[in-house]
Motif scaffolding. Structure first.
Motif, mmCIF file in Angstrom:
data_model
loop_
_atom_site.group_PDB
_atom_site.id
_atom_site.type_symbol
_atom_site.label_atom_id
_atom_site.label_comp_id
_atom_site.label_asym_id
_atom_site.label_seq_id
_atom_site.Cartn_x
_atom_site.Cartn_y
_atom_site.Cartn_z
ATOM 1 N N VAL A 131 -104.965 -9.198 -96.858
ATOM 2 C CA VAL A 131 -106.373 -9.069 -96.450
ATOM 3 C C VAL A 131 -106.502 -9.416 -94.970
ATOM 4 N N GLU A 132 -105.845 -10.491 -94.575
ATOM 5 C CA GLU A 132 -105.898 -10.958 -93.184
ATOM 6 C C GLU A 132 -105.343 -9.878 -92.227
ATOM 7 N N ILE A 133 -104.227 -9.271 -92.617
ATOM 8 C CA ILE A 133 -103.617 -8.226 -91.780
ATOM 9 C C ILE A 133 -104.548 -7.027 -91.637
ATOM 10 N N VAL A 134 -105.121 -6.591 -92.739
ATOM 11 C CA VAL A 134 -106.022 -5.420 -92.690
ATOM 12 C C VAL A 134 -107.195 -5.736 -91.763
ATOM 13 N N ARG A 135 -107.704 -6.954 -91.892
ATOM 14 C CA ARG A 135 -108.836 -7.351 -91.076
ATOM 15 C C ARG A 135 -108.489 -7.352 -89.583
ATOM 16 N N GLN A 136 -107.406 -8.032 -89.238
ATOM 17 C CA GLN A 136 -106.993 -8.159 -87.844
ATOM 18 C C GLN A 136 -106.672 -6.794 -87.243
ATOM 19 N N GLU A 137 -105.810 -6.060 -87.937
ATOM 20 C CA GLU A 137 -105.330 -4.794 -87.393
ATOM 21 C C GLU A 137 -106.455 -3.792 -87.217
ATOM 22 N N SER A 138 -107.366 -3.730 -88.197
ATOM 23 C CA SER A 138 -108.382 -2.689 -88.082
ATOM 24 C C SER A 138 -109.456 -3.087 -87.078
ATOM 25 N N LEU A 139 -109.629 -4.388 -86.849
ATOM 26 C CA LEU A 139 -110.552 -4.830 -85.798
ATOM 27 C C LEU A 139 -110.014 -4.464 -84.421
ATOM 28 N N ALA B 291 -98.836 0.611 -91.050
ATOM 29 C CA ALA B 291 -98.582 2.057 -90.973
ATOM 30 C C ALA B 291 -99.734 2.836 -91.612
ATOM 31 N N ILE B 292 -100.262 2.327 -92.716
ATOM 32 C CA ILE B 292 -101.396 2.992 -93.376
ATOM 33 C C ILE B 292 -102.615 2.977 -92.444
ATOM 34 N N LEU B 293 -102.872 1.809 -91.844
ATOM 35 C CA LEU B 293 -104.039 1.703 -90.948
ATOM 36 C C LEU B 293 -103.885 2.600 -89.727
ATOM 37 N N ARG B 294 -102.650 2.675 -89.200
ATOM 38 C CA ARG B 294 -102.413 3.553 -88.036
ATOM 39 C C ARG B 294 -102.676 5.005 -88.409
ATOM 40 N N ALA B 295 -102.160 5.397 -89.582
ATOM 41 C CA ALA B 295 -102.342 6.794 -90.011
ATOM 42 C C ALA B 295 -103.819 7.138 -90.202
ATOM 43 N N MET B 296 -104.633 6.132 -90.542
ATOM 44 C CA MET B 296 -106.058 6.379 -90.816
ATOM 45 C C MET B 296 -106.961 6.048 -89.635
ATOM 46 N N SER B 297 -106.359 5.546 -88.527
ATOM 47 C CA SER B 297 -107.236 5.173 -87.413
ATOM 48 C C SER B 297 -107.826 6.455 -86.850
ATOM 49 N N GLY B 298 -109.093 6.444 -86.555
ATOM 50 C CA GLY B 298 -109.721 7.655 -86.051
ATOM 51 C C GLY B 298 -110.303 8.515 -87.148
ATOM 52 N N ARG B 299 -109.971 8.243 -88.404
ATOM 53 C CA ARG B 299 -110.598 8.991 -89.492
ATOM 54 C C ARG B 299 -111.751 8.163 -90.050
ATOM 55 N N GLN C 210 -119.593 6.553 -92.896
ATOM 56 C CA GLN C 210 -120.308 6.119 -91.695
ATOM 57 C C GLN C 210 -119.330 5.369 -90.788
ATOM 58 N N GLU C 211 -119.753 5.184 -89.552
ATOM 59 C CA GLU C 211 -118.977 4.402 -88.588
ATOM 60 C C GLU C 211 -118.910 2.946 -89.082
ATOM 61 N N VAL C 212 -117.713 2.330 -89.064
ATOM 62 C CA VAL C 212 -117.593 0.919 -89.470
ATOM 63 C C VAL C 212 -116.840 0.128 -88.405
ATOM 64 N N GLU C 213 -117.101 -1.183 -88.352
ATOM 65 C CA GLU C 213 -116.460 -2.013 -87.328
ATOM 66 C C GLU C 213 -115.024 -2.362 -87.682
ATOM 67 N N ARG C 214 -114.694 -2.353 -88.985
ATOM 68 C CA ARG C 214 -113.304 -2.529 -89.409
ATOM 69 C C ARG C 214 -113.141 -1.909 -90.798
ATOM 70 N N THR C 215 -111.880 -1.806 -91.248
ATOM 71 C CA THR C 215 -111.606 -1.156 -92.532
ATOM 72 C C THR C 215 -111.867 -2.118 -93.689
ATOM 73 N N PRO C 216 -112.721 -1.753 -94.636
ATOM 74 C CA PRO C 216 -112.928 -2.631 -95.794
ATOM 75 C C PRO C 216 -111.701 -2.630 -96.711
ATOM 76 N N VAL C 217 -111.524 -3.722 -97.431
ATOM 77 C CA VAL C 217 -110.363 -3.853 -98.320
ATOM 78 C C VAL C 217 -110.763 -4.522 -99.635
ATOM 79 N N TRP C 218 -110.263 -3.957 -100.746
ATOM 80 C CA TRP C 218 -110.324 -4.621 -102.054
ATOM 81 C C TRP C 218 -109.107 -4.125 -102.818
ATOM 82 N N PHE C 219 -108.851 -4.711 -103.987
ATOM 83 C CA PHE C 219 -107.652 -4.337 -104.741
ATOM 84 C C PHE C 219 -107.983 -4.003 -106.184
ATOM 85 N N MET C 220 -107.424 -2.892 -106.656
ATOM 86 C CA MET C 220 -107.543 -2.600 -108.085
ATOM 87 C C MET C 220 -106.821 -3.708 -108.839
ATOM 88 N N ARG C 221 -107.417 -4.179 -109.936
ATOM 89 C CA ARG C 221 -106.894 -5.319 -110.709
ATOM 90 C C ARG C 221 -106.813 -6.587 -109.867
#
Ligand code: CP3
Length: 342
Positions: free
Chosen positions: A332-340, A300-308, A12-23
């Motif tokens: 976490v902070e970077i993912v939040r800021q950049e994807s917003l 770079a990961i967020l840029r590659a996925m922007s629009g998907r 679904q459409e989201v306002e920013r990219t969610p993030v969590w970490f394995m382990r």
């Protein structure tokens, strides 16, 4: 309101990219290391109060968008009576490896309410305490569980497991089916207790050729993911070194494919196709690098996925024990800021 994480799993459409970490709970945390001085890993898994505390630690410290039940892929195997220990810096070691048709009898049906009541108890307690933060339940994939059972422990080249697969495909298949039943039962117990999504860790499938994966593993996974649909929560299918298998894995029936860092996320996403969400894929070792390197790679990961639609930010494998907790917080902070901003 459905969580950001679940909406991303559902593309679904989201306002920013969610993030969590394995382990995201584990040895990199001083609090966890302290606790492990008095309790074994499996003790923690079997005590809902302690399991809850350990699961919540990273959620509170890092403010990630999902919790993952603190447990191990070996928990349901121990619950049905397989003699198995987790040896520090080695991994799971099985006292009597499974090698013959008679040995299959030792893989009896899992009855979660009787064999592992602490699993559902921990999930219920967590769901109560997490509030809006979704809880991910998980299990090992049949092939990955079989690798420990047949090899007797961690393996470099899986000679015995592959030997069984080629010499006696019907015995191998019967083993895979029993383990798929175990995985289904263990996942159903977690979903029924309130887990919002389920991840299958099939960490070691990357050791297979695409042809062997399609012939010996994929049909079992298709059947398993088909059965999991009845639980009505999104499913995530993860493995390591799967660059050669992505097209096949995309046909297994999961909603999300988790990828490691050995493939660029843009390539992986294109090969998986637009029907599925993708999770990954920062190299966990980058959290030990200068912080600017980590930040550049994450962007770079967020840029590659922007629009998907349907990207969940994660590492390509678990957090390394040497990781400074602050590096995860900054990420976490970077993912939040950049994807917003995107
Ligand atoms: O992600 C989370 O925060 C949940 C915790 C979690 C653990 N195991 C706890 C654990 C998860 C998701 C797992 C899954 C798991 N266990 C996998 C699949 C994921 C992967 O890493 O590929 C596998 C292959 C296992 C089996 C296993 N258990 C291994 C290989 C090890 C490492 C042995 C070592 O000492 O390096 C374990 C032990 C284990 N499971 C630890 C943790 C936190 C290590 C710390 C400890 O012993 O306290």
């Amino acid at each position: 309101m459905t969580s950001l994480f679940v909406r991303a799993c559902e593309r679904q459409e989201v306002e920013r990219t969610p993030v969590w970490f394995m382990r995201q709970a584990g040895r990199y945390q001083p609090e966890y290391r302290q606790l492990r001085k008095r309790l074994s890993l499996l003790d923690i898994c079997e005590r809902p109060d302690v399991c809850t505390e350990v699961t919540l630690l990273p959620v509170r410290q890092l403010e990630v968008d999902a919790a993952i039940l603190f447990s191990d892929i070996t928990v349901p195997l121990r619950a049905i009576g397989i003699g198995l220990d987790i040896v520090e810096n080695v991994g799971p070691v099985v006292a009597e490896p499974l090698r013959s048709a008679e040995d299959l009898g030792r893989l009896r049906t899992l009855v979660p309410e009787e064999d592992e009541p602490y699993v559902a108890a921990a999930v219920r307690q967590l769901v109560g305490e997490l509030g809006p933060v979704p809880l991910i339940g998980f299990a090992g994939g049949p092939f990955t569980l079989a690798s420990y059972l047949v090899e007797g422990g961690p393996s470099r080249n899986y000679r015995r497991l592959k030997g069984l697969m080629w010499q006696d495909p019907s015995l191998f298949h019967a083993l895979m089916e029993r383990l798929a039943d175990l995985t289904e039962g263990h996942l159903a117990a977690q979903a029924n207790a309130g887990a919002a999504a389920l991840q299958i860790f099939d960490s070691w499938i990357g050791c297979l050729s695409p042809a062997d994966y399609r012939r010996h593993v994929l049909p079992v996974m298709q059947d398993l993911f088909g059965r999991l649909k009845a639980l009505r929560v999104p499913t995530i299918y993860f493995g390591v070194e799967t660059a050669g298998l992505l097209e096949a894995m995309a046909g297994a029936g999961a909603d999300v494919i988790g990828v490691d860092w050995r493939v660029s996320i843009g390539d992986a996403a294109a090969r998986i196709g637009h029907e599925l969400a993708i999770q990954g894929n920062l190299d966990p070792a980058l959290l030990l690098a200068p912080s600017d390197e980590t930040a550049q790679a994450a962007k770079a990961i967020l840029r590659a996925m922007s629009g998907r639609r349907g990207h969940i930010f994660n590492l390509g494998h678990g957090v390394l024990p040497e990781t400074p907790p602050d590096a995860l917080r900054r990420l976490v902070e970077i993912v939040r800021q950049e994807s917003l901003d995107a």
